[in-house]
Enzyme design. Structure first.
Site, PDB file in Angstrom:
ATOM      1  N   ARG A 100      -0.479  57.119 -34.783  1.00 44.37           N
ATOM      2  CA  ARG A 100      -2.011  57.239 -34.057  1.00 44.37           C
ATOM      3  C   ARG A 100      -2.211  55.197 -34.530  1.00 44.37           C
ATOM      4  O   ARG A 100      -3.030  54.637 -33.571  1.00 44.37           O
ATOM      5  CB  ARG A 100      -2.925  57.446 -33.986  1.00 44.37           C
ATOM      6  CG  ARG A 100      -2.495  59.239 -33.721  1.00 44.37           C
ATOM      7  CD  ARG A 100      -3.674  59.976 -33.872  1.00 44.37           C
ATOM      8  NE  ARG A 100      -3.418  61.007 -32.510  1.00 44.37           N
ATOM      9  CZ  ARG A 100      -3.660  62.260 -32.306  1.00 44.37           C
ATOM     10  NH1 ARG A 100      -4.636  63.319 -33.771  1.00 44.37           N
ATOM     11  NH2 ARG A 100      -3.619  62.720 -31.142  1.00 44.37           N
ATOM     12  N   LYS A 140      -1.142  80.755 -19.610  1.00 40.95           N
ATOM     13  CA  LYS A 140      -2.448  81.134 -18.826  1.00 40.95           C
ATOM     14  C   LYS A 140      -3.223  80.755 -16.896  1.00 40.95           C
ATOM     15  O   LYS A 140      -3.611  79.684 -17.486  1.00 40.95           O
ATOM     16  CB  LYS A 140      -3.796  81.633 -19.284  1.00 40.95           C
ATOM     17  CG  LYS A 140      -3.319  82.831 -20.257  1.00 40.95           C
ATOM     18  CD  LYS A 140      -4.598  83.316 -21.640  1.00 40.95           C
ATOM     19  CE  LYS A 140      -3.976  84.581 -22.098  1.00 40.95           C
ATOM     20  NZ  LYS A 140      -4.864  84.796 -22.647  1.00 40.95           N
TER      21      LYS A 140
HETATM   22  P1  AMP Z   1      -0.207  76.598 -23.493  1.00 41.47           P
HETATM   23  O1  AMP Z   1      -1.209  76.088 -24.073  1.00 41.47           O
HETATM   24  O2  AMP Z   1      -1.422  77.171 -21.736  1.00 41.47           O
HETATM   25  O3  AMP Z   1       0.097  75.415 -22.867  1.00 41.47           O
HETATM   26  O4  AMP Z   1       0.644  77.681 -23.016  1.00 41.47           O
HETATM   27  C1  AMP Z   1       2.261  77.335 -23.590  1.00 41.47           C
HETATM   28  C2  AMP Z   1       2.356  78.352 -24.381  1.00 41.47           C
HETATM   29  O5  AMP Z   1       3.174  78.575 -23.661  1.00 41.47           O
HETATM   30  C3  AMP Z   1       3.873  78.190 -24.988  1.00 41.47           C
HETATM   31  O6  AMP Z   1       3.751  78.518 -26.526  1.00 41.47           O
HETATM   32  C4  AMP Z   1       4.863  78.995 -24.511  1.00 41.47           C
HETATM   33  O7  AMP Z   1       5.830  79.648 -25.342  1.00 41.47           O
HETATM   34  C5  AMP Z   1       4.094  79.832 -23.788  1.00 41.47           C
HETATM   35  N1  AMP Z   1       4.750  79.883 -22.257  1.00 41.47           N
HETATM   36  C6  AMP Z   1       5.523  79.714 -21.663  1.00 41.47           C
HETATM   37  N2  AMP Z   1       6.012  80.057 -19.820  1.00 41.47           N
HETATM   38  C7  AMP Z   1       6.407  81.094 -20.496  1.00 41.47           C
HETATM   39  C8  AMP Z   1       6.187  82.665 -20.324  1.00 41.47           C
HETATM   40  N3  AMP Z   1       7.337  82.884 -19.445  1.00 41.47           N
HETATM   41  N4  AMP Z   1       6.005  84.032 -21.224  1.00 41.47           N
HETATM   42  C9  AMP Z   1       5.746  83.858 -22.328  1.00 41.47           C
HETATM   43  N5  AMP Z   1       4.729  82.209 -23.544  1.00 41.47           N
HETATM   44  C10 AMP Z   1       5.141  81.254 -22.092  1.00 41.47           C
END
Ligand code: AMP
Length: 383
Positions: free
Chosen positions: A31, A188
């Site tokens: 950064r 999610k």
């Molecule tokens: P986000 O913070 O919403 O971008 O989510 C990222 C997290 O989602 C990461 O730590 C991934 O391991 C998790 N993730 C991705 N795909 C899956 C899945 N099929 N089942 C459970 N966790 C997941």
């Protein structure tokens, strides 16, 4: 900043020097390096430079040695090959000689920074003739050093880094070379709903992955067993699928039987997923067809992992798509914490057209929101 006379002026630059420290030393200087061209340019144009940044999340109004920017001043001096004075106290006024560079102590030590306090913002503005905001990563927050100061400074403008970031994002989303493909992965639907809504209306193809894809699979009528998904978002996923030109859902997936690193990874057709399965990655046929979509794209916007990429056995979807994004001729843009971790882990950093430095700000831009720190600069430039 390109259009403003800086000669002999006190120029206050809001930077994003929120860098990791280890044992009181800068552990990752990327950064700081990103900020160097702006500082060199201002110096070359005769400015006296005062640098502002936050570091971490101190409790406001309190000094915390672990979050002091002092080590950043030392590293900056070396990187710039120019002395950088560190000002522990600065808000009541600092001397700034021509061609000098001063780094002020962590702006979040001051009460009123987060609340965008008017009095504090005026004090900051009085330190300078020109305020330059060059910190995209904090542009979604209206705080004294990102928003208030821009209201009161004699002149307020965007720096080259902020301008480049906004130009790239605007090019990708508002005037894209088509087909425009968005890839949204992660856990999610609910936490990325606004992004999904905005992108579904703009893109030619919306590739979903991770837990998000599981909810879309459910909306398409598939059983997802024990996989991470959100029953309350199934109707919304169905609506998004109808509203978008194309939302390809996985035709095959990689399943485990427990959420662990060493669970057996079994490839299944999506229709064969059973009640005890956990879908943790895209399957090989799906990966192949999605890579073909990415190869033909004109623009690709990527946020979020396509599976549980932290576990090696379930990292292939994220890794192969990262490589497809790196190898396509499309204009590619990526951002967000996990996405940057994946880009680094899979060694494709140099092959993505633009990597956004701002986690929260990048996501809010994708949501189509106006970033307050940018809005105030736009207002000031019209005035
Ligand atoms: P986000 O913070 O919403 O971008 O989510 C990222 C997290 O989602 C990461 O730590 C991934 O391991 C998790 N993730 C991705 N795909 C899956 C899945 N099929 N089942 C459970 N966790 C997941």
């Amino acid at each position: 900043m390109a259009d403003v006379d800086l000669d002999g002026k006190r120029v206050l630059v809001r930077e994003d020097f929120n860098t990791p420290l280890k044992n009181g030393v800068v552990a990752d200087d990327s950064r700081l390096r990103a900020g160097l061209p702006t500082i060199h340019e201002a110096l070359g144009r005769g400015a006296s430079i005062i640098l502002l940044s936050h570091l971490g999340r101190p409790s406001e109004g309190k000094f915390d040695e672990r979050l002091s920017l002092r080590p950043v001043a030392d590293t900056l001096s070396i990187l710039l090959d120019h002395p950088v004075r560190f000002a522990q106290t600065w808000i009541d006024g600092i001397a700034a000689a021509r061609n000098s560079i001063t780094l002020c102590e962590n702006v979040r030590f001051l009460a009123g920074e987060k609340a965008n306090d008017d009095g504090l913002a005026r004090q900051m503005a009085s330190l300078c003739d020109v305020f330059v905001n060059d910190a995209f990563a904090t542009a979604h927050r209206a705080q004294a050093s990102t928003h208030g100061v821009a209201k009161y400074a004699a002149i307020a403008c965007a720096g080259p880094l902020l301008t480049a970031e906004l130009d790239s994002l605007t090019k990708a989303l508002d005037n894209p070379r088509r087909p425009l493909v968005a890839i949204v992965g992660g856990a999610k639907v609910s936490s990325k709903l606004a992004i999904l809504e905005t992108l579904a209306a703009k893109v030619d193809s919306l590739i979903v992955g991770g837990g998000i894809a599981n909810t879309f699979l459910k909306a398409t009528g598939y059983d997802v067993g024990m996989s991470l998904h959100e029953p309350s978002m199934v109707d919304i996923a169905a609506r998004l699928t109808r509203s978008c030109a194309s939302v390809p859902v996985p035709v095959d997936v990689v399943c485990g039987s427990s959420f662990s690193e060493d669970t057996d990874a079994i490839v299944k057709k999506t229709a064969q997923v059973g009640a005890n399965d956990l879908i943790m990655d895209l399957g090989p046929m799906t990966i192949k067809s999605l890579c073909a979509v990415i190869e033909k794209a004109g623009t690709v916007v990527w946020n979020g992992p396509l599976g549980v990429f932290e576990f090696d056995r379930f990292a292939r979807g994220t890794r192969d798509l990262a490589h497809a994004i790196a190898n396509t001729n499309a204009f590619t843009i990526a951002g967000g914490g996990d996405t940057l971790a994946a880009i680094t882990a899979f060694g494709v950093t140099d092959s993505i057209s633009y990597i956004s430095t701002g986690g929260g700000a990048f996501l809010e831009f994708l949501e189509g929101k106006t970033l307050p720190a940018v809005e105030i600069l736009e207002q000031r430039s019209v005035a």
